[in-house]
Design an enzyme around this catalytic site. Structure first.
Site, PDB file in Angstrom:
ATOM      1  N   ASP A   1       0.840  -1.201   0.000  1.00 26.64           N
ATOM      2  CA  ASP A   1       0.000   0.000   0.000  1.00 26.64           C
ATOM      3  C   ASP A   1       0.874   1.249   0.000  1.00 26.64           C
ATOM      4  O   ASP A   1       1.988   1.225   0.526  1.00 26.64           O
ATOM      5  CB  ASP A   1      -0.894  -0.028   1.255  1.00 26.64           C
TER       6      ASP A   1
ATOM      7  N   GLY B   1       0.177   5.484  -4.328  1.00 26.84           N
ATOM      8  CA  GLY B   1      -0.468   6.755  -4.667  1.00 26.84           C
ATOM      9  C   GLY B   1       0.096   7.883  -3.814  1.00 26.84           C
ATOM     10  O   GLY B   1       0.457   8.948  -4.325  1.00 26.84           O
ATOM     11  N   ARG B   2       0.202   7.637  -2.494  1.00 33.42           N
ATOM     12  CA  ARG B   2       0.723   8.673  -1.586  1.00 33.42           C
ATOM     13  C   ARG B   2       2.183   8.995  -1.880  1.00 33.42           C
ATOM     14  O   ARG B   2       2.609  10.143  -1.794  1.00 33.42           O
ATOM     15  CB  ARG B   2       0.549   8.218  -0.123  1.00 33.42           C
TER      16      ARG B   2
ATOM     17  N   HIS C   1       2.887   3.691  -8.969  1.00 31.41           N
ATOM     18  CA  HIS C   1       2.727   2.273  -9.301  1.00 31.41           C
ATOM     19  C   HIS C   1       3.967   1.736 -10.017  1.00 31.41           C
ATOM     20  O   HIS C   1       4.384   0.603  -9.788  1.00 31.41           O
ATOM     21  CB  HIS C   1       1.470   2.052 -10.150  1.00 31.41           C
TER      22      HIS C   1
ATOM     23  N   SER D   1      -7.185  -5.629  -6.054  1.00 29.25           N
ATOM     24  CA  SER D   1      -8.333  -6.213  -5.356  1.00 29.25           C
ATOM     25  C   SER D   1      -9.601  -5.996  -6.173  1.00 29.25           C
ATOM     26  O   SER D   1      -9.629  -5.140  -7.061  1.00 29.25           O
ATOM     27  CB  SER D   1      -8.495  -5.570  -3.980  1.00 29.25           C
ATOM     28  N   THR D   2     -10.625  -6.748  -5.853  1.00 28.41           N
ATOM     29  CA  THR D   2     -11.900  -6.580  -6.574  1.00 28.41           C
ATOM     30  C   THR D   2     -12.442  -5.162  -6.340  1.00 28.41           C
ATOM     31  O   THR D   2     -13.127  -4.619  -7.189  1.00 28.41           O
ATOM     32  CB  THR D   2     -12.929  -7.636  -6.123  1.00 28.41           C
ATOM     33  N   GLU D   3     -12.084  -4.551  -5.199  1.00 26.47           N
ATOM     34  CA  GLU D   3     -12.539  -3.178  -4.909  1.00 26.47           C
ATOM     35  C   GLU D   3     -11.792  -2.146  -5.760  1.00 26.47           C
ATOM     36  O   GLU D   3     -12.272  -1.035  -5.955  1.00 26.47           O
ATOM     37  CB  GLU D   3     -12.332  -2.826  -3.426  1.00 26.47           C
TER      38      GLU D   3
ATOM     39  N   ARG E   1     -11.642   2.499  -8.812  1.00 27.73           N
ATOM     40  CA  ARG E   1     -10.733   3.642  -8.995  1.00 27.73           C
ATOM     41  C   ARG E   1     -11.015   4.293 -10.352  1.00 27.73           C
ATOM     42  O   ARG E   1     -11.657   3.688 -11.204  1.00 27.73           O
ATOM     43  CB  ARG E   1      -9.280   3.157  -8.965  1.00 27.73           C
TER      44      ARG E   1
ATOM     45  N   LEU F   1      11.121 -20.658  -5.082  1.00 26.65           N
ATOM     46  CA  LEU F   1      10.115 -19.744  -4.521  1.00 26.65           C
ATOM     47  C   LEU F   1       8.856 -19.704  -5.389  1.00 26.65           C
ATOM     48  O   LEU F   1       8.949 -19.599  -6.613  1.00 26.65           O
ATOM     49  CB  LEU F   1      10.742 -18.332  -4.464  1.00 26.65           C
TER      50      LEU F   1
ATOM     51  N   ARG G   1       1.765  -5.191   6.110  1.00 28.64           N
ATOM     52  CA  ARG G   1       1.063  -4.143   5.371  1.00 28.64           C
ATOM     53  C   ARG G   1       1.913  -2.886   5.417  1.00 28.64           C
ATOM     54  O   ARG G   1       2.330  -2.451   6.492  1.00 28.64           O
ATOM     55  CB  ARG G   1      -0.327  -3.872   5.949  1.00 28.64           C
TER      56      ARG G   1
HETATM   57  C1  FPP Z   1      -1.024   0.298  -3.608  1.00 25.67           C
HETATM   58  O1  FPP Z   1      -0.977   1.679  -3.516  1.00 25.67           O
HETATM   59  C2  FPP Z   1      -1.046  -0.088  -5.012  1.00 25.67           C
HETATM   60  C3  FPP Z   1      -1.607  -1.191  -5.516  1.00 25.67           C
HETATM   61  C4  FPP Z   1      -2.262  -2.207  -4.679  1.00 25.67           C
HETATM   62  C5  FPP Z   1      -1.561  -1.361  -6.979  1.00 25.67           C
HETATM   63  C6  FPP Z   1      -0.660  -2.375  -7.614  1.00 25.67           C
HETATM   64  C7  FPP Z   1       0.673  -2.681  -7.059  1.00 25.67           C
HETATM   65  C8  FPP Z   1       1.821  -2.445  -7.715  1.00 25.67           C
HETATM   66  C9  FPP Z   1       1.851  -1.735  -9.045  1.00 25.67           C
HETATM   67  C10 FPP Z   1       3.096  -2.944  -7.136  1.00 25.67           C
HETATM   68  C11 FPP Z   1       3.723  -4.023  -7.996  1.00 25.67           C
HETATM   69  C12 FPP Z   1       3.116  -5.352  -7.925  1.00 25.67           C
HETATM   70  C13 FPP Z   1       3.429  -6.455  -8.687  1.00 25.67           C
HETATM   71  C14 FPP Z   1       2.841  -7.771  -8.337  1.00 25.67           C
HETATM   72  C15 FPP Z   1       4.348  -6.405  -9.848  1.00 25.67           C
HETATM   73  P1  FPP Z   1      -2.272   2.613  -3.530  1.00 25.67           P
HETATM   74  O2  FPP Z   1      -2.534   3.056  -4.922  1.00 25.67           O
HETATM   75  O3  FPP Z   1      -3.397   1.924  -2.847  1.00 25.67           O
HETATM   76  O4  FPP Z   1      -1.689   3.800  -2.682  1.00 25.67           O
HETATM   77  P2  FPP Z   1      -2.464   4.868  -1.781  1.00 25.67           P
HETATM   78  O5  FPP Z   1      -3.133   4.088  -0.698  1.00 25.67           O
HETATM   79  O6  FPP Z   1      -1.353   5.731  -1.296  1.00 25.67           O
HETATM   80  O7  FPP Z   1      -3.416   5.560  -2.702  1.00 25.67           O
END
Ligand code: FPP
Length: 248
Positions: A28, A31-32, A45, A73-75, A79, A139, A196
């Site tokens: 997580d 975005g921040r 990202h 996630s499904t949620e 966005r 792994l 997390r």
């Molecule tokens: C989390 O930050 C971002 C995600 C869950 C999106 C996807 C993850 C990646 C691109 C990392 C790489 C993963 C793989 C498996 C290659 P957020 O957008 O929820 O951040 P915020 O909470 O600050 O808005």
């Protein structure tokens, strides 16, 4: 001592103790990380992908058997549309680009989640890597993609209900093992440790059944800044906790 010396020393110390078999991560804070720098969210990202690559290497160096990463996630469908489509394409391209490294490390990719709704091109790209790495024995990286914990449980209950309906199973005979075996994580041990990043104290519909006895660790570090040393430190903390075995 340089940062890389410290990292190597930490790795050595952690490896001298039993390491967890399975670590799961809610990544997580992309975005921040980006908005804090005045950048568009997608830049976060992109950095998040780099962090994920580093963590796969670090997990391999630690000798973990399973690493689960919550990628979409499904949620997340709710966005903004352009973020969703850029994220889909980024994930597909990143996974594809990792194939040579997965092969070199004898690592395997598996996907947890429902493939419906995922654009066909993205699905095919990821399936290709899953297929090519299926016989690798090192792994296993489990990518939770279009994943929802309650959806996973519903799918499992439906599968068990069908077995009951077909007369193959009696309701009173259903065991925890049957439920575990009907989940997307069938034959994967439950996570020992769930990390997390970026400080939120939530589970966000992740691995609801599997984390019943999992150690939880929330770090304020934003995902793009989460490096190998952070993973090693998290495992060191896990080792301290588990060595107590319920004693004080
Ligand atoms: C989390 O930050 C971002 C995600 C869950 C999106 C996807 C993850 C990646 C691109 C990392 C790489 C993963 C793989 C498996 C290659 P957020 O957008 O929820 O951040 P915020 O909470 O600050 O808005």
């Amino acid at each position: 001592m340089t940062a890389s010396d410290r990292e190597a020393a930490l790795l050595e110390a952690v490896r001298a103790q039993p390491v967890p078999e399975h670590v799961a991560i809610i990544m997580d804070g992309n975005g921040r990380w980006a908005t804090g720098r005045g950048l568009p969210r997608i830049a976060g990202h992109r950095e998040g992908v780099k962090a994920a690559r580093g963590i796969v290497r670090a997990a391999d160096a630690l000798g973990l058997r399973f690493l689960t990463l919550y990628a979409f996630s499904t949620e997340n469908w709710s966005r903004p549309l352009d973020e969703v489509s850029m994220l889909m394409n980024l994930l597909e391209r990143s996974v594809h680009a990792e194939l040579p490294e997965f092969m070199a490390r004898n690592a395997r990719l598996r996907v947890l989640g429902q493939t419906r709704r995922v654009p066909l091109g993205v699905r095919r790209g990821i399936d290709h890597v899953v297929h090519e790495t299926r016989n690798n024995t090192g792994l296993t990286v489990l990518m939770a993609f279009n994943y929802g914990g309650r959806d996973e449980l519903l799918d499992a209950f439906r599968a068990l209900a069908r077995q009951v309906q077909a007369g193959e199973l009696k309701p009173e005979d259903i065991t925890e093992k049957d439920v575990s075996g009907a989940l997307y994580t069938a034959d994967v041990p439950d996570p020992d440790l769930l990390i997390r990043t970026s400080g939120e104290m939530r589970i966000s519909n992740f691995l609801l059944w599997q984390i019943a006895y999992t150690e939880l660790l929330v770090t304020p570090v934003l995902w793009p800044d989460f490096g190998a040393s952070d993973l090693y430190q998290a495992v060191a903390e896990f080792q301290k906790r588990t060595r107590r075995f319920g004693r004080v």
